[in-house]
Write a protein that holds these residues in place. Structure first.
Motif, short mmCIF file in Angstrom:
data_model
loop_
_atom_site.label_atom_id
_atom_site.label_comp_id
_atom_site.label_asym_id
_atom_site.label_seq_id
_atom_site.Cartn_x
_atom_site.Cartn_y
_atom_site.Cartn_z
N THR A 165 -57.89 -125.98 -20.42
CA THR A 165 -56.36 -126.61 -21.93
C THR A 165 -57.49 -127.03 -23.27
N THR A 166 -58.69 -127.07 -23.00
CA THR A 166 -60.29 -126.89 -24.13
C THR A 166 -60.23 -125.69 -25.15
N LEU A 167 -59.54 -124.72 -24.17
CA LEU A 167 -59.98 -123.05 -24.40
C LEU A 167 -58.37 -122.62 -25.29
N LEU A 168 -57.23 -123.33 -24.86
CA LEU A 168 -56.12 -122.70 -24.90
C LEU A 168 -55.81 -124.20 -26.54
N GLY A 215 -55.69 -124.64 -32.30
CA GLY A 215 -56.54 -124.34 -33.71
C GLY A 215 -56.65 -125.71 -34.08
N PHE A 216 -56.27 -126.70 -32.99
CA PHE A 216 -56.55 -128.31 -32.85
C PHE A 216 -57.55 -128.61 -33.57
N PRO A 217 -56.99 -130.04 -34.25
CA PRO A 217 -59.39 -130.54 -35.29
C PRO A 217 -60.04 -130.86 -33.30
N GLY A 218 -61.07 -131.50 -33.88
CA GLY A 218 -61.27 -131.95 -32.98
C GLY A 218 -61.97 -130.94 -32.20
N TYR A 219 -61.39 -129.93 -32.13
CA TYR A 219 -62.73 -128.84 -30.59
C TYR A 219 -63.56 -128.02 -31.74
N GLN A 220 -64.51 -128.27 -31.96
CA GLN A 220 -65.39 -127.82 -32.84
C GLN A 220 -66.42 -126.73 -32.27
N VAL A 221 -65.97 -125.59 -32.60
CA VAL A 221 -66.84 -124.65 -32.37
C VAL A 221 -67.97 -124.38 -32.85
N VAL A 222 -68.85 -124.78 -32.02
CA VAL A 222 -70.49 -124.11 -32.35
C VAL A 222 -71.41 -122.76 -32.13
N GLY A 223 -69.76 -121.89 -31.65
CA GLY A 223 -71.12 -120.31 -31.44
C GLY A 223 -69.74 -119.78 -30.93
N GLY A 224 -70.14 -118.44 -31.55
CA GLY A 224 -69.72 -117.01 -30.55
C GLY A 224 -67.64 -117.11 -31.33
N SER A 225 -66.73 -116.11 -31.45
CA SER A 225 -65.84 -115.76 -32.12
C SER A 225 -64.81 -115.73 -31.42
N ILE A 226 -63.10 -116.44 -32.29
CA ILE A 226 -62.03 -115.44 -31.47
C ILE A 226 -61.54 -114.56 -33.20
N ARG A 227 -60.73 -113.22 -32.29
CA ARG A 227 -60.70 -112.66 -32.89
C ARG A 227 -59.16 -112.28 -32.15
N PHE A 228 -58.30 -112.04 -33.23
CA PHE A 228 -56.97 -111.75 -33.30
C PHE A 228 -55.67 -111.04 -33.82
N LYS A 229 -55.50 -110.09 -32.97
CA LYS A 229 -54.99 -108.98 -34.13
C LYS A 229 -56.51 -108.82 -35.14
N PHE A 279 -48.90 -120.39 -22.40
CA PHE A 279 -49.15 -121.48 -21.69
C PHE A 279 -49.43 -122.32 -20.30
N ASP A 280 -49.27 -124.03 -20.88
CA ASP A 280 -50.23 -125.02 -20.22
C ASP A 280 -49.51 -125.75 -18.95
N GLU A 281 -49.84 -125.06 -18.06
CA GLU A 281 -49.36 -125.46 -16.72
C GLU A 281 -47.97 -125.92 -16.81
N PRO A 282 -47.66 -124.81 -17.09
CA PRO A 282 -45.34 -124.72 -16.84
C PRO A 282 -44.92 -125.31 -15.93
N GLU A 283 -45.62 -125.24 -14.76
CA GLU A 283 -44.99 -125.81 -13.72
C GLU A 283 -44.85 -126.80 -12.90
N SER A 284 -45.82 -127.79 -14.22
CA SER A 284 -46.72 -129.38 -13.49
C SER A 284 -45.47 -130.26 -13.60
N GLY A 285 -44.65 -130.73 -13.44
CA GLY A 285 -43.70 -132.06 -13.21
C GLY A 285 -42.41 -131.50 -13.23
N VAL A 286 -42.16 -130.61 -12.89
CA VAL A 286 -40.99 -129.58 -12.56
C VAL A 286 -41.01 -129.64 -11.25
N ASP A 287 -39.47 -129.77 -11.46
CA ASP A 287 -38.63 -129.67 -9.65
C ASP A 287 -38.49 -127.81 -9.77
N LEU A 288 -38.30 -127.35 -8.38
CA LEU A 288 -38.28 -125.94 -7.91
C LEU A 288 -37.18 -125.70 -8.66
#
Lengths: 429, 252
Positions: free
Chosen positions: B47-50, B55-69, B162-171
């Motif tokens: 979930t931290t990766l997601l 871009g949620f605050p509180g997740y401090q990137v201390v190294g590396g990069s994320i590129r999109f398009k 998608f963060d656990e799309p099937e959790s807490g959900v019936d079949l």
């Protein structure tokens, strides 16, 4: 100060004269009695509102006035209204009942109504729901009344189109002391929209308004009031509502503009069996406004019910009190209060004061939820992650917070309230 | 066949939450048209990766990069990333009083979703009766997931998380949600780049409905192994995460 006005120069019956005299004496004794709540106002600094010329049509009002009152849902185009009352300063300049509703609705000034039916009014309605000696503001109106509207809906009449009333002030440093009476006879239904407005050039002033509403057996009154005041203007409404068996009273109150101070604590007496009271309040505290609003509901009739919802958002240096008092006086009654607030400024103060009492009614079910909290950050991020910029997300959440589902509100008025809320939210952000 | 273009490129990503380093050097490339699955134990950093990608605050990137398009998205706000084409279906979305699901769908679509199109989407996900309710307020597990999918389908992002799309959900609801994910990720999309997806799952149930291309196990802040998602789930079910991480054969 001002001279005492005679409310009914044509009244001759001894009982009527005796009661009017009693009201006058009670008021005189309370002329300096401060209100229990709200900042005190020095009444000596104001003079009474002036007389104005009557108009033949609402369209002939100045465009600026028409636009101002439209903010309160009062429209010069009467095609979607059943009746209109417009008071400018002291003078009822326009009253009209649309032809289709003739015989179902009576609209006039309360002073005209008193002269027309003195015995009936004095015996049943004149200062029967509000005490003339409650405080100096009720006394002011009792001693120096400047008209006010009288609306009566006849028994069984279901008036689909709203009745509209506007109390307008066009001059500064005056008091407008109105006494309003609404009577819904048994089985009647009506939707009354009232707006109190002031001319854009008016600064200081006082509006003291007495409102007495009587909801008959099985009748239903929806009363919606949108207030537009000014930063130096003070307002002291005093309202009493009495609801009979199976009657319903719905009160919607919206304040979206700054005011110097407003203090009101209407009392609704659910006297009838199975009577219902519903109160929806939306308040924006802006600039230096001192706002002290709430409702007292007395559950007296067996099976009476009440629900009160208040949403307050405060900005700038505003102080907002959101009160709610429920008093259960019968075993089979149920009532709930729900007041929530958001404080948007470090200079602003909010109080949420729910207040419940069961008086000799062990079976009364009274409950409340009160909360003052900021907009949750996770809600803002949620909207942002759908592509909405932060300020728009906050504005949408604030707007959602105050948008109470108000039943029975005409769609155009609902839209105008929504528009006003949107504008206020944007300006305040 | 030539490789499709890279959509999301994560290199050496290290993320701290508070004092603790949760992600310790993540390398992950998701190309157009690919669906990736993220597996791993609780607390492993999925979930931290997601949330870091969102871009949620509180997740401090201390190294590396994320590129999109091709664009560095780390300086961008949450809403800017969303408008660039990143969408998300939350595991437990917050209730927002006074804001209706209908408004959320309209906002997700950038405000230009025709009423009919919105109604059709709602019908497809059986959320018509929820449209004028406060979003997520009192929604059941299945309702919340379907409402999330309705917003995502309205948004039409290029990369869907998608963060656990099937959790807490019936079949029954897993089938509806899974069908919608498959439709979003693999459905026809004329004259536009193929979409990509990243799905966090514990059980893999959702994979009965969604064709995923690659699976990764996120273990102790690192992507420890990669492979066919269904094989990975089999390995984990029989031997546990640690065995899977140790297993040389599942490493590329």
């Amino acid at each position: 100060m001002q001279t005492v006005d005679t409310p009914c120069p044509t009244c001759s019956s001894t009982e009527v004269m005796a009661r009017l005299d009693q009201i006058r004496r009670l008021a005189e004794a309370a002329a300096d009695k401060p209100a229990a709540l709200g900042p005190d106002i020095d009444l000596a600094t104001f003079s009474t509102v002036s007389e104005r010329d009557r108009v033949d049509s609402l369209e002939s009002l100045q465009r600026q006035i028409r636009e101002t009152v439209l903010m309160s849902g009062f429209t010069a185009d009467e095609s979607e209204r059943s009746a209109s009352y417009f008071q400018m300063d002291r003078t009822p300049i326009y009253e009209r009942v649309m032809d289709a509703f003739g015989g179902q609705v009576e609209v006039m000034s309360t002073e005209d109504a008193l002269m027309k039916w003195p015995e009936e009014l004095v015996e049943r309605y004149w200062w029967r729901a509000v005490a003339p000696d409650k405080d100096k503001y009720t006394a002011l109106v009792a001693l120096h009344q400047t008209e006010g509207y009288f609306i009566r809906v006849k028994a069984g009449a279901k008036v689909e189109k709203p009745i509209q009333a506007c109390l307008f002030i066009s001059e500064s440093n005056v008091t407008q002391n109105v006494h309003n009476i609404i009577i819904l006879e048994d089985g009647a239904e009506a939707n009354v929209i009232t707006g109190c407005n002031i001319h854009t050039e008016v600064k200081e002033g006082l509006h003291a308004g007495i409102s007495e509403f009587y909801v008959g057996k099985g009748a239903k009154l929806t009363f919606t009031m949108v207030h537009n005041w000014a930063e130096e203007f003070s307002v002291r409404p005093r309202t009493g509502v009495i609801v009979d068996d199976d009657g319903t009273y719905i009160n919607n109150y919206v304040l979206l503009r700054p005011v110097r101070s407003i203090q009101a604590f209407p009392v609704c007496r659910l006297e009838g069996a199975r009577s219902t009271g519903v109160f929806n309040t939306i308040v924006y505290g802006l600039k230096d406004s001192h706002i002290d609003l709430g409702t007292e509901t007395q559950l007296i009739g067996e099976g009476s019910r009440s629900e009160a919802v208040a949403r307050t958002v405060s900005y700038d240096r505003s102080v907002v009190y959101s009160r709610g008092r429920l008093i259960g006086r019968t075993n089979r009654c149920k009532a709930h209060l729900d007041c929530r607030g958001i404080v948007q400024s470090e200079q602003s103060t909010q109080w949420a004061i729910p207040d419940l009492a069961s008086e000799g009614a062990p079976g009364a079910e009274l409950s409340h939820e009160a909360a003052i909290s900021p907009i949750a950050a996770e809600e803002v991020y949620y909207l942002m992650s759908r592509g909405l910029p932060k300020d728009e997300a906050m504005s949408m959440i604030t707007k959602g917070f105050v948008s109470i589902d108000i039943p029975g509100l005409p769609e155009p008025l609902k839209q105008s309230i929504d528009r006003a809320i949107e504008e206020t939210s944007k300006e305040a952000m | 066949m030539a490789e499709s273009a890279a959509l999301l490129e994560i290199e050496g990503l290290r993320v701290r939450v508070g004092e603790r380093e949760i992600l310790k050097g993540i390398n992950l490339t998701i190309r157009e048209g690919e669906t990736h699955v993220l597996l791993g134990p609780n607390g492993g950093g999925k979930t931290t990766l997601l949330n870091t990608i969102i871009g949620f605050p509180g997740y401090q990137v201390v190294g590396g990069s994320i590129r999109f398009k091709g664009e560095d998205i780390l300086p961008l706000e949450i809403d800017e990333r969303a408008r660039l084409g990143i969408g998300v279906a939350y595991q437990r979305p917050p209730a927002v009083r006074g804001v209706k699901l209908r408004q959320m769908m309209s906002v997700s679509a950038g405000g230009d979703l025709a009423e009919q199109a919105l109604d059709d989407l709602a019908e497809q996900l059986d959320v018509t009766y929820l449209l004028d309710r406060d979003v997520n307020a009192g929604f059941s597990g299945g309702e919340a997931k379907r409402a999330e999918m309705a917003q995502l389908l309205a948004q039409q992002p290029d990369l869907a998380l998608f963060d656990e799309p099937e959790s807490g959900v019936d079949l029954e609801n897993v089938a509806v949600v899974g069908g919608a994910i498959q439709h979003l990720l693999k459905g026809d999309r004329a004259s536009a780049r193929p979409r990509a997806g990243l799905i966090i799952t514990h059980t893999g149930h959702i994979l009965s409905y969604v064709n995923a291309d690659v699976g990764h196990v996120l273990f102790d802040g690192q992507l420890a192994c990669h492979g066919n998602p269904l094989d990975l789930i089999d390995d984990i079910t029989t031997s546990g995460y640690e065995k899977c991480v140790e297993c040389a054969t599942c490493k590329r």
